[in-house]
Design an enzyme around this catalytic site. Structure first.
Site, PDB file in Angstrom:
ATOM      1  N   GLU A  18       7.632  73.372  44.135  1.00 24.31           N
ATOM      2  CA  GLU A  18       7.311  72.943  42.936  1.00 24.31           C
ATOM      3  C   GLU A  18       6.551  71.723  43.426  1.00 24.31           C
ATOM      4  O   GLU A  18       6.646  70.621  44.052  1.00 24.31           O
ATOM      5  CB  GLU A  18       8.545  72.487  42.328  1.00 24.31           C
ATOM      6  CG  GLU A  18       8.440  71.676  40.919  1.00 24.31           C
ATOM      7  CD  GLU A  18       9.880  71.091  40.437  1.00 24.31           C
ATOM      8  OE1 GLU A  18      10.501  72.286  40.037  1.00 24.31           O
ATOM      9  OE2 GLU A  18      10.039  70.044  40.158  1.00 24.31           O
ATOM     10  N   GLY A 109      13.105  69.875  27.938  1.00 23.61           N
ATOM     11  CA  GLY A 109      12.517  68.596  28.300  1.00 23.61           C
ATOM     12  C   GLY A 109      13.267  67.553  27.858  1.00 23.61           C
ATOM     13  O   GLY A 109      14.531  67.650  27.304  1.00 23.61           O
ATOM     14  N   TYR A 152      22.388  74.101  35.472  1.00 22.83           N
ATOM     15  CA  TYR A 152      22.765  72.703  36.024  1.00 22.83           C
ATOM     16  C   TYR A 152      23.950  72.747  36.616  1.00 22.83           C
ATOM     17  O   TYR A 152      25.164  72.674  36.100  1.00 22.83           O
ATOM     18  CB  TYR A 152      22.650  71.580  34.933  1.00 22.83           C
ATOM     19  CG  TYR A 152      21.381  71.588  34.336  1.00 22.83           C
ATOM     20  CD1 TYR A 152      20.306  70.791  34.718  1.00 22.83           C
ATOM     21  CD2 TYR A 152      20.971  72.588  33.138  1.00 22.83           C
ATOM     22  CE1 TYR A 152      19.265  70.592  34.015  1.00 22.83           C
ATOM     23  CE2 TYR A 152      19.665  72.456  32.583  1.00 22.83           C
ATOM     24  CZ  TYR A 152      18.710  71.254  32.877  1.00 22.83           C
ATOM     25  OH  TYR A 152      17.610  71.562  32.392  1.00 22.83           O
TER      26      TYR A 152
END
Length: 609
Positions: A18, A109, A152
């Site tokens: 990433e 986001g 998560y």
């Protein structure tokens, strides 16, 4: 190629990298060189992040276009939906499709800050689930992309839902068409394995790719884990405590920890794929894969052993799809005019390319080198920073001053210009910072003068042990135009001793520095290495930071309704004040900068307030 298809075809362990779009043109160019070198490690794909609300849209698309088309690397483009304007989701998806991207990581986001209901948004997109559903239900895009979503393991940093609710939300995203999952970073492997078992029991069967972030520096580790709400096991805290002031040892530990985590996840979790967050740095990533034995070099050795084994058939074991050869331009130096790290024993490779891999390792982030791809490191999967909860409603300049003083005194642990408490380094010059703030010139960045302290010093040390570090003192603060004019006149009389940069929201710039002048304000001398310049102040880096600093005023103001006294105040400050950086070149005199500001300029003059 769609990533989910590549997962199915992979015959062994695989990994993705990433990156985030750098904040400067030179950083962007150097990141392309970095990616081209890391491409030799044969990642299954690379991920390019998307700034909150589309703040890095153009840079993300430019970078993704180059990696996808020119370098031939399958690219996963992150896409957030919060605060995206009408039609911008369609525009982003069409642009991705046009450049050959077939993989999207759909993210919500950053949440809207405060009461941002007055900013026009597309009501169709409030969560990542909405984005997944939209892509799969729109004929133009439904078959064009492999869609990934986030999970998560330690819980979402917003802590809106409990774990069971989050798992149900994850299941809904998968049921709506997501075909792989990438997790947020974590360091508690026991908890991850428990969470993974729970996920599978719920019927989520798509590939799950754990996010792995090798620790780079102790300070960045604490910052990122705080922002992401990541749990840090006591054993890791205990391991880091005695080495936290030695950046090289922390980096080495970060590599070792990442390797141990991955091995456990393979052995106990049955996982094959991993998502490695690079923070736009490369050496730790390379070392992790080398230690795991997963690089193409290891694959060739394994193939040779298999081929030479008595009675065994020759079988290919390369785990990744072949990539297009790195462009010739990737062999050029990314360290022109910069001090480079000389390879240590055990480093792979020699010469220019290896220097390019390591020259910006210590440190990385806002106060680094504008040429570094890691300059201005983003928060993972979000923007460049969030406004922390303030708990106050400033309606006068005195209120802002009081808030600044409370932060400097440690009465609050964060405020808009710092998500973390005041550093121990800043404590060395605290009386001067308090003096500035009391007069309404709110400091937002600074460092004391340092003349050859040991690199493992607990307050100002950095880099590997056994070296010495140096610093010129500087301070950044918000001031009126009158102060800028005073500075300009005074510095003209001491040319070469003090430099300044000042800019306002409108884009005006005043400075004593030439456009191409580079001022090294932090450097280190280490055994067996050239001098390392880790912090550079120049026009480009200052302008980049200035734009962010004034956006913080905008974001802070947006927490209050239009027309409110608080919003008028904060927007007025944004529109009238200047961000000022003053650097004193005498690093042997710790008080030189402050005598200049308070005696020569007279910042204590009540008439200036």
């Amino acid at each position: 190629m769609k990533l989910v298809e590549k997962f199915e075809q992979a015959r062994g362990p695989f990994y993705t990298f990433e990156f985030f779009p750098p904040r400067t043109e030179q950083g962007f160019s150097n990141l392309l060189l970095r990616i081209s070198r890391l491409a030799d490690l044969k990642p299954l794909a690379i991920n390019i992040t998307w700034g909150a609300g589309g703040s890095t849209k153009n840079q993300t698309l430019d970078l993704a276009s180059l990696t996808q088309r020119e370098y031939g690397i399958d690219t996963v483009m992150h896409l957030t939906c919060t605060n995206m304007m009408q039609g911008s989701v369609d525009d982003a998806l069409r642009a991705a499709k046009d450049i050959g991207i077939q993989n999207i990581l759909a993210l919500r986001g950053d949440p809207p800050r405060g009461e941002e209901y007055w900013i026009p948004t597309d009501p169709r997109f409030t969560h990542a689930l909405d984005l997944v559903t939209y892509i799969r239900s729109t004929p133009e895009f439904s078959e064009a992309f492999s869609i990934g979503v986030a999970a998560y393991p330690d819980g979402h940093s917003d802590a809106v839902h409990n774990e069971d609710e989050e798992i149900e939300h994850l299941k809904a995203k998968v049921d709506s068409g997501a075909d792989f999952i990438v997790t947020q970073l974590f360091y508690d492997v026991d908890n991850f394995l428990r969470w993974l078992q729970k996920i599978r029991a719920r019927g989520i069967t798509v590939p799950i790719i754990p996010g792995v972030l090798p620790i780079q520096t102790y300070a960045s580790f604490l910052r990122v884990t705080k922002l992401c709400g990541t749990y840090i096991p006591d054993a890791i805290r205990a391991d880091l405590e005695p080495i936290k002031h030695d950046d090289q040892k922390v980096k080495d530990y970060g590599v070792s920890l990442a390797v141990k985590m991955v091995r456990r996840l393979v052995d106990e979790g049955g996982l094959r794929g991993f998502h490695i967050c690079t923070l736009n740095l490369e050496k730790s990533v390379e070392r992790v894969l080398e230690n795991l034995g997963w690089t193409p070099r290891h694959a060739k050795v394994q193939n040779k052993l298999i081929a030479e084994s008595p009675g065994s058939a020759e079988q290919p074991t390369d785990t990744n799809t072949e990539l297009i050869v790195t462009p010739a331009s990737a062999t050029s130096s990314a360290t022109t005019g910069l001090a480079a790290h000389v390879p240590k024993d055990g480093d792979t490779g020699k010469g220019e390319a290896n220097y390019a891999a390591t020259w910006d390792e210590f440190p990385n982030g806002r106060f680094g080198d504008v040429n570094s791809p890691a300059f201005g490191t983003q928060d993972l999967w979000g923007g460049f920073g969030r406004i922390p909860p303030i708990g106050s409603r400033p309606s006068t300049l005195a209120d802002i001053t009081a808030l600044s003083l409370r932060f400097l005194r440690g009465e609050i642990t964060s405020y808009p210009f710092s998500p973390a408490p005041l550093s121990s380094e800043s404590q060395l010059i605290l009386p001067h910072l308090l003096r500035l703030a009391k007069n309404g010139w709110w400091p937002v960045g600074s460092q004391p003068a340092v003349d050859g302290l040991q690199s493992d010093d607990g307050t100002v040390g950095w880099g590997p042990a056994g070296g010495y570090v140096y610093q010129k003192s500087f301070v950044e603060f918000f001031a009126s135009e009158d102060i800028v004019e005073r500075l300009e006149k005074a510095i003209g009389k001491v040319k070469g001793v003090v430099d300044f940069l000042a800019g306002n929201k409108m884009g005006d710039l005043r400075t004593s520095m030439q456009a191409t002048e580079r001022n090294a304000v932090t450097w280190g001398v280490f055994p067996g290495q050239e001098i390392v310049q880790s912090t550079i102040i120049e026009q480009e880096s200052f302008i980049t930071w200035k734009e962010e600093a004034f956006s913080i005023w905008t974001n802070w103001a947006s927490q209050f309704p239009p027309g409110s006294q608080e919003r008028r105040l904060l927007e007025g400050v944004r529109d009238t004040r200047w961000l000022v950086n003053v650097t004193h070149h005498d690093f042997k005199d710790p008080d030189a900068l402050w005598r200049f500001l308070f005696e020569d300029i007279g910042l204590d003059d009540p008439s200036l307030i």
